[in-house]
Scaffold this motif. Structure first.
Motif, mmCIF file in Angstrom:
data_model
loop_
_atom_site.group_PDB
_atom_site.id
_atom_site.type_symbol
_atom_site.label_atom_id
_atom_site.label_comp_id
_atom_site.label_asym_id
_atom_site.label_seq_id
_atom_site.Cartn_x
_atom_site.Cartn_y
_atom_site.Cartn_z
ATOM 1 N N LEU A 205 -5.252 -0.115 5.854
ATOM 2 C CA LEU A 205 -4.919 -0.058 7.281
ATOM 3 C C LEU A 205 -3.515 -0.608 7.524
ATOM 4 O O LEU A 205 -2.726 -0.021 8.274
ATOM 5 N N PHE A 206 -3.192 -1.721 6.873
ATOM 6 C CA PHE A 206 -1.853 -2.311 7.000
ATOM 7 C C PHE A 206 -0.785 -1.341 6.512
ATOM 8 O O PHE A 206 0.276 -1.196 7.122
ATOM 9 N N PHE A 207 -1.075 -0.649 5.415
ATOM 10 C CA PHE A 207 -0.133 0.333 4.871
ATOM 11 C C PHE A 207 0.100 1.476 5.853
ATOM 12 O O PHE A 207 1.245 1.856 6.128
ATOM 13 N N TRP A 208 -0.971 2.040 6.421
ATOM 14 C CA TRP A 208 -0.823 3.170 7.324
ATOM 15 C C TRP A 208 -0.128 2.775 8.629
ATOM 16 O O TRP A 208 0.652 3.560 9.189
ATOM 17 N N LEU A 209 -0.398 1.572 9.126
ATOM 18 C CA LEU A 209 0.283 1.109 10.338
ATOM 19 C C LEU A 209 1.783 0.967 10.090
ATOM 20 O O LEU A 209 2.607 1.344 10.929
ATOM 21 N N GLY A 210 2.127 0.437 8.930
ATOM 22 C CA GLY A 210 3.542 0.303 8.594
ATOM 23 C C GLY A 210 4.225 1.644 8.431
ATOM 24 O O GLY A 210 5.340 1.855 8.922
ATOM 25 N N LEU A 211 3.543 2.586 7.749
ATOM 26 C CA LEU A 211 4.120 3.908 7.541
ATOM 27 C C LEU A 211 4.228 4.675 8.850
ATOM 28 O O LEU A 211 5.237 5.336 9.128
ATOM 29 N N GLY A 212 3.198 4.575 9.678
ATOM 30 C CA GLY A 212 3.184 5.316 10.942
ATOM 31 C C GLY A 212 4.198 4.813 11.944
ATOM 32 O O GLY A 212 4.736 5.591 12.736
#
Length: 628
Positions: A608-615
């Motif tokens: 989730l942390f990865f996708w929030l950062g990428l998004g």
């Protein structure tokens, strides 16, 4: 797990370039040619594996061993469904391994072969026949229970694109609109001609490599210096021409990206052949010395008989040295830290057929390495190592410098990889329907991409009076969707079309980066060709050539990557703001955050942390470059 002798493919394995260096800055730096994959620590979702026998009779000298780690596929649950990971260990006689069921950790301990130095053992991952994740020919993807949702995803995209196109046709009389269409067609013939000249100019590296193979110019140091000067001029000329033509951002971005791709290919070609030229010239010098020494000691027949007698005596006493061998293995394990985490990706190890003449010659060399005369033994070991390094490991047995032809270089330009090798794994046939399928997907995806840019990005691009939050929310979804489409277009469509047309068998251009729980895992998985190039020609090269520590090498790799990304943005946007550079370097603290215990304990939270950062990164970049 199994071991088989093989040659050195020269391709570094996956490695956690930054995390290990930041978390363990006091670890001794790798020596030239040391285990590149020993820094690997990628996560695995499976915690069970079947480990086959590792042991193999000791080789008479430093040789090569291939280790294959096999494990059941957790999604299948049935027997016989396995995935494999193959590692090549150069300079070893055998590899010991242990497997922990508690944490799924496989520890490999390569044991040095005769004449090998423990710190110079390489552990590498080579090319093999593999399919990409989204390919219907991938057995795992074909059996995925969610494959119907992927079809639904494309149908929804197609319906949305058709609806947008119909609305645009009714309002403006055109299907795609004109803004983006003008951008991608402006000055198109000049762009095509310029790109063709740029590609043709890369063929100059063939005579450059041929000159080094003849010894007219030594690669170290003058050849390497000249190579870097020419490459710098090559990049400067392309960028200067792009700026001079004042192309829109689409053409400018394409020209710079293609130039960088060709630059990486040229660098790998020259660096690899330059290193082989040094080995080739050294072999030409040592071979007469070996022959002269053999004649001095009584001739080939007498020397070989003496060597084989010593070889047999050494084999007879090897059983009694088991305890000493175990001690050496433990010492090597502590010094080389050769701990690898297995990854669940399908691999297949390629077997090579060796002719009877080659086997006899190789057997003679190995016998001479056990000759009682220490000078002869040491010389035979070095000659055998050089001879092995100059021959490919595939069925064609390509030998340097026979590879230095324009056709070979053209083939390298066409295959979808950035790392040069004497030989690649190949398929037997070209499938026309497969090419048609990927080509259709290419144009279909590109059409959807244009519609999204035309109707969901250009109309809502940040204006002077818009709030920051509004612009970020408006752009987040279309930018993320475009990122996914561009990824699919490049790595699944374009790369597979070129791979099929060139019969290139290794189709693993990406891994399951969408399951990443940290940004360092994402950087390894989303672009395998570039990651492999950086690992081999930047990270490992700075360690071996400039004696950098792992931390310095990792930092240099990220710094170079950030500079290249900013160069693309500066030329495309015609402004130097360093926003992308800062965001690239910001991955270093994000990597540290992603390694926190809470993310290790709860992988879903890390994802989730990865996708929030990428998004959030894409709209922030767009707002920064457009408004500021």
């Amino acid at each position: 797990m199994s071991n088989t002798p093989a040659g050195d493919p020269g391709i570094p394995g996956p490695a956690n370039l930054v995390a290990n260096s930041l978390l363990k800055p006091d670890v001794s730096p790798l020596q030239p040619g040391s285990a590149e994959s020993s820094v690997g620590e990628s996560q695995s979702t499976s915690r069970s594996a079947s480990v086959e026998s590792l042991d193999q009779p000791d080789a008479p000298r430093a040789t090569t061993t291939v280790t294959t780690v096999s494990e059941p596929s957790p999604e299948k649950g049935g027997p016989g469904s396995v995935t494999t990971e193959t590692f090549t260990h150069v300079g070893t006689s055998k590899v010991n391994a242990s497997f922990s069921k508690a944490d799924g950790l496989v520890t490999l301990r390569p044991i040095p072969g005769r004449g090998a130095v423990p710190s110079q053992i390489k552990s590498k991952r080579g090319f093999s026949s593999r399919t990409s994740r989204f390919d219907r020919n991938n057995s795992d993807s074909a059996k995925d229970q969610f494959r119907g949702f992927y079809v639904l995803f494309w149908l929804l995209l197609a319906v949305s694109a058709a609806k947008t196109g119909v609305r645009n046709w009714q309002e403006e009389g055109t299907l795609f609109g004109i803004t983006f269409a003008r951008l991608i067609t402006e000055d198109g013939w000049t762009l095509a001609f310029s790109d063709g000249v740029m590609v043709i100019s890369t063929f100059l590296c063939v005579p450059f490599a041929q000159i080094m193979s003849r010894g007219w110019l030594r690669y170290w140091p003058m050849g390497a210096i000249l190579q870097h000067i020419i490459q710098t001029a090559f990049l400067a000329a392309s960028v200067s021409w792009t700026v001079y033509r004042d192309w829109p951002w689409v053409q400018s971005g394409f020209m710079v990206l293609h130039t960088l791709t060709m630059l990486m290919k040229v660098h790998s070609y020259c660096a690899t052949n330059g290193d082989l030229s040094e080995k080739y010239l050294e072999l030409k010098t040592l071979q007469p010395k070996l022959d002269k020494l053999v004649d001095t000691l009584g001739g080939p027949n007498k020397v070989e008989v003496e060597a084989r007698s010593a070889w047999k005596a050494a084999e007879d006493t090897s059983d009694g040295d088991a305890s000493e061998l175990d001690t050496k293995a433990k010492d090597f394990a502590s010094s080389a830290d050769s701990t690898l985490r297995k990854r669940t990706s399908s691999k297949s190890s390629d077997s090579t057929a060796v002719s009877a003449d080659s086997e006899a010659a190789h057997d003679r060399f190995e016998a001479l390495t056990y000759h009682p005369n220490s000078e002869l033994s040491a010389l035979a070991i070095r000659v055998a190592e050089l001879d092995e390094a100059l021959i490919s490991t595939g069925p064609a047995k390509v030998r340097y410098p026979a590879n230095l032809t324009y056709y070979n270089f053209l083939d390298f330009l066409a295959v979808p990889t950035l790392v040069y090798e004497l030989e690649y794994p190949r398929t037997n046939v070209i499938r026309p329907l497969y090419v048609a399928e990927k080509t259709g997907a290419l144009f279909g995806t590109f059409g959807i991409l244009i519609l999204i840019v035309e109707h969901y990005i250009i109309p809502v691009k940040p204006q002077a009076g818009d709030s920051f939050l509004k612009s970020a929310l408006d752009l987040a979804l279309p930018f993320m969707l475009n990122y996914l489409l561009i990824f699919y277009l490049i790595f699944e469509c374009v790369a597979n079309v070129f791979a099929e047309l060139t019969c290139f068998a290794d189709r693993e251009f990406y891994q399951d980066w969408w399951n990443s729980t940290s940004f360092d895992e994402f950087s390894r998985k989303w672009n395998v060709p570039v990651h492999t190039f950086l690992l081999r020609h930047v990270y490992s090269s700075t360690i071996s050539t400039y004696r950098f520590s792992k931390f310095k090498a990792a930092f240099t790799t990220f710094l170079l990557s950030a500079c290249v990304h900013e160069l693309v943005m500066a030329v495309s946007m015609k402004k130097l703001r360093l926003y992308l550079f800062v965001m690239q370097m910001a991955q270093l603290p994000l990597i540290m955050i992603g390694r926190l215990p809470i993310f290790r304990k709860y992988p879903a939270l890390g994802n989730l942390f990865f996708w929030l950062g990428l998004g959030s990164g894409f709209p922030l970049l767009a707002i920064a470059y457009i408004r500021f």
